[in-house]
Write an enzyme that holds these catalytic residues in place. Sequence first.
Site, PDB file in Angstrom:
ATOM      1  N   HIS A 157       1.057  -1.111  -0.102  1.00 13.51           N
ATOM      2  CA  HIS A 157      -0.468  -0.309   0.322  1.00 13.51           C
ATOM      3  C   HIS A 157       0.585   0.965   0.501  1.00 13.51           C
ATOM      4  CE1 HIS A 157      -3.087  -2.852   1.275  1.00 13.51           C
ATOM      5  NE2 HIS A 157      -2.755  -3.020   1.863  1.00 13.51           N
ATOM      6  N   SER A 278      13.444  21.410 -17.505  1.00  8.43           N
ATOM      7  CA  SER A 278      12.214  21.880 -16.987  1.00  8.43           C
ATOM      8  C   SER A 278      13.464  23.847 -17.638  1.00  8.43           C
ATOM      9  CB  SER A 278      11.636  22.261 -15.690  1.00  8.43           C
ATOM     10  OG  SER A 278      11.000  23.411 -15.951  1.00  8.43           O
ATOM     11  N   LYS A 284      14.991  21.579 -12.205  1.00  6.54           N
ATOM     12  CA  LYS A 284      14.450  20.615 -12.108  1.00  6.54           C
ATOM     13  C   LYS A 284      15.086  19.373 -13.297  1.00  6.54           C
ATOM     14  CE  LYS A 284      11.145  19.144 -11.324  1.00  6.54           C
ATOM     15  NZ  LYS A 284       9.013  19.790 -11.772  1.00  6.54           N
ATOM     16  N   GLU A 291       8.699   8.051 -17.614  1.00 11.23           N
ATOM     17  CA  GLU A 291       7.476   8.181 -17.186  1.00 11.23           C
ATOM     18  C   GLU A 291       7.254   8.398 -18.632  1.00 11.23           C
ATOM     19  OE1 GLU A 291       7.286  12.439 -14.584  1.00 11.23           O
ATOM     20  OE2 GLU A 291       8.284  12.516 -16.063  1.00 11.23           O
TER      21      GLU A 291
END
Length: 462
Positions: A157, A278, A284, A291
């Site tokens: 979980h 970024s 970043k 992803e």
Amino acid sequence: MAAKPWSGRFAKATAKSVEEFTASIDVDKRLYKEDIVQSMAYARALLKAKILSPAECKKTIKGLEEILKGIDSKKITFKKEYEDVHMNIETILISKIGDTGKKLHTGRSRNDQVATDLRMYLKWRAIEIISLITNLQSVIIDLAEANINQIMPGYTHLQRAQPVSFAHYLMAYYEMLERDKGRFTRAHQNADSLPLGSGALAGTFFPIDRKFLAKELGFSKICQNSIDAVSDRDFVLDSAYAASVLMMHLSRLSEELVIFSSFEFDFIEISDDFCTGSSLMPQKKNPDVAELTRGKTGRVYGELMSLLTLLKAQPLAYNRDMQEDKEAIFDALDTVSACLSVYIEMMREIKVNKAVMEKAIKKGFLTATDLVYYLVNKGIPFRDAHHIIGKIVAYCEDSNMELEYISLTELKKFSDKFGYDVQRILSCEASVNAKTVIGGTSPERIKEAVKHARANLLHAQA
Ligand code: ARG
């Protein structure tokens, strides 16, 4: 413009819009090698059936060889007006060798031809993907071997559960990938049946030696029903399903790489060359490969669903609907092999933040279950022991203390079964070492797992 090979019964030329609409050459041109190899074998079968003379067979094969070279060297280009790769190649052959070329399609249909090309193609793609999976497994094993004693929190979980080693966690992916190879092996086996010789749907009138063709084209089986042979696309679904499950596994790994490399977790670092920045925020460093792999999973699932829906309720035998199968399966397999290729490189460069993992295992009561078993070993029934430790965890939480630091005197307030030996089992290391069961977390077990995995890969590659 030359007439279409099937133009005999037509009074009017095909509308331009229909030519555009029905053409599949932009997609199926990648089957040109399979198509030409198939045609060469078919020419030999026609020779055996005495439909081609030895000279005609030779001429046909030579013509096909030249076409293959011409396409490879980009000297030959395809035309939309000939719809697909099969008719393009046949038309080029006829323009090259004249009337002899017109005999090649004797007893064959594009229906058994395309099914044969696609099976040949999916067979080698399955082998290519299996070998990419093996490479990824090998990188995973290397990383596991370097982290046998690196303990981290194991999660359920996404809540801290029990300690495991990073190696054990990684080897879970080795196992998943091993099953993925099994699925691609079965996809390969299911594609490994020869449709050629089934004609449009009803078999062929000519004495075509299908056993000979199977041998020439490397098929271990022959499709036994001509209607099924031209209608079956189950083998495409098998590849799409194998691709989908593999992507599901990669998406789980991707998700974890994203989470574990976040500032909040900071367990691992993905190398700079596998991240992007970024355009706005200078600080970043984003895990885009992970992803995108997670995102592309949706695309591959979509392809499996497209194929299932495409085939649903199609009457036997061939229908033009089936032409749509190639775009979906090509894209699914291209996506899978692109993801695997970049993952092989990226996983090689993963850095483990040992100190952060070591700090993480100090929090979250990871050894609470070990304490339950301690009491069980002292004769307390499991359910009661579970309850007692639950109370101790609540007590620790209230006093902002980790289990490791609780004193024996305090423990004894919850159960008089606690003794000095309890200290030994409170550490995460002891917890990991204690799971010597098959499939467990102990370093010996993991070393064994790594050793077996390596031997297995060597065996598979041999
Ligand atoms: N290009 C077609 C396909 O990919 C094969 C052509 C079969 N056409 C036909 N009219 N029977 O499925």
